[in-house]
Write an enzyme that holds these catalytic residues in place. Sequence first.
Site, short mmCIF file in Angstrom:
data_model
loop_
_atom_site.label_atom_id
_atom_site.label_comp_id
_atom_site.label_asym_id
_atom_site.label_seq_id
_atom_site.Cartn_x
_atom_site.Cartn_y
_atom_site.Cartn_z
N ASP A 120 0.87 -1.17 0.00
CA ASP A 120 0.00 0.00 0.00
C ASP A 120 0.91 1.23 0.00
O ASP A 120 1.70 1.43 0.94
CB ASP A 120 -0.87 -0.04 1.26
N ASP A 143 -8.45 4.22 -8.81
CA ASP A 143 -9.83 3.73 -8.70
C ASP A 143 -10.73 4.93 -8.36
O ASP A 143 -10.46 5.65 -7.39
CB ASP A 143 -9.91 2.68 -7.59
N LYS A 147 -19.30 5.90 -5.94
CA LYS A 147 -20.43 6.05 -5.02
C LYS A 147 -20.04 6.99 -3.87
O LYS A 147 -18.93 6.87 -3.32
CB LYS A 147 -20.82 4.69 -4.43
N THR A 211 -2.05 3.90 -20.78
CA THR A 211 -2.01 2.76 -19.87
C THR A 211 -3.08 1.75 -20.28
O THR A 211 -3.96 2.03 -21.08
CB THR A 211 -2.27 3.19 -18.41
C1 LIG Z 1 -7.70 1.40 -11.95
S1 LIG Z 1 -6.15 0.67 -11.71
C2 LIG Z 1 -5.09 1.59 -12.83
C3 LIG Z 1 -3.82 0.86 -13.12
C4 LIG Z 1 -2.86 1.55 -14.09
N1 LIG Z 1 -2.35 2.81 -13.56
C5 LIG Z 1 -3.51 1.77 -15.42
O1 LIG Z 1 -3.82 2.94 -15.73
O2 LIG Z 1 -3.69 0.79 -16.17
C6 LIG Z 1 -5.65 1.31 -10.14
C7 LIG Z 1 -4.42 0.61 -9.58
O3 LIG Z 1 -4.02 1.25 -8.37
C8 LIG Z 1 -3.65 0.27 -7.42
N2 LIG Z 1 -3.78 0.91 -6.09
C9 LIG Z 1 -4.86 1.50 -5.56
N3 LIG Z 1 -4.58 2.00 -4.35
C10 LIG Z 1 -3.27 1.72 -4.10
C11 LIG Z 1 -2.40 1.96 -3.01
N4 LIG Z 1 -2.83 2.60 -1.91
N5 LIG Z 1 -1.14 1.52 -3.08
C12 LIG Z 1 -0.70 0.86 -4.19
N6 LIG Z 1 -1.48 0.60 -5.25
C13 LIG Z 1 -2.75 1.01 -5.22
C14 LIG Z 1 -4.59 -0.89 -7.69
O4 LIG Z 1 -4.09 -2.13 -7.20
C15 LIG Z 1 -4.66 -0.85 -9.22
O5 LIG Z 1 -3.64 -1.64 -9.79
#
Ligand SMILES: C[S@@+](CC[C@H](N)C(=O)[O-])C[C@H]1O[C@@H](n2cnc3c(N)ncnc32)[C@H](O)[C@@H]1O
Length: 235
Positions: A120, A143, A147, A211
Amino acid sequence: MTERADLRSHGPSGILRPGIRTYKPRRTRITERQERALQQQAAFIIPVGTSPIDTIAVWGIDVPVVMEIGFGDGLAAAEMAAADPTTGLLAIDVHTPGVGGLLARVGDASLTNVRVMEADALVVLTRMIEPGSLHGVRTYFPDPWPKARHHKRRIVQSEVLDLVHSRLQVGGSWHLATDWVEYADWIRACFGEHPGWTGGVIDRPRWRPVTRYERRALHDGRMITDLVFRTVAAT
Ligand SMILES: C[S@@+](CC[C@H](N)C(=O)[O-])C[C@H]1O[C@@H](n2cnc3c(N)ncnc32)[C@H](O)[C@@H]1O
């Protein structure tokens, strides 16, 4: 617990309320290639701990270090690292197959400027990054948690802005991109309310690769917004 699970930390960062995470649990199977890369490229993994990362020992004295939070499959992260070998990339994600995927690309392209953490990023920022030490932070397609009851899970919120601000050098930047118009507005509003940041929407930089997540958004016709905010010294 497996040896690899030890590298992760899903414990609390102390930044968000207990139990609140910015990521969704995912159960994608790990491929053989990813599994192999986790073993063979282990030298490029930084395990989660409590001591600060010695960025000079890892990257060298004059190397600017940029953290990417949430690199997903790692294709864009690897492309950016290959295009800019004089910047150190600290790439962090919680998703094991993505970590293996990025490590495989690091091996394929013989990249030496990338270090990968399965963690994290809020925990890493809190425990392992020295104040004022990062040149930049990148978060592409976080993400969106659309909501209202999930807004507390958004990575962009005032407590996280305080944390990232404290870890960046003065003038350091946080570059974000989103395909969610309402989240772009939210990001502008959060940074606008914080006295330590200046910036806003920018044209998409040519150096930022599309991406995996973005490709799907473009296919579905969603608009992409890039934003950059820089830290300003306290007055
Ligand atoms: C919607 S995906 C986008 C992935 C990539 N950046 C793309 O555009 O294809 C969001 C990514 O952020 C990661 N993520 C979310 N919160 C995180 C955190 N606190 N620490 C590390 N990774 C995180 C998730 O595991 C996921 O792989």
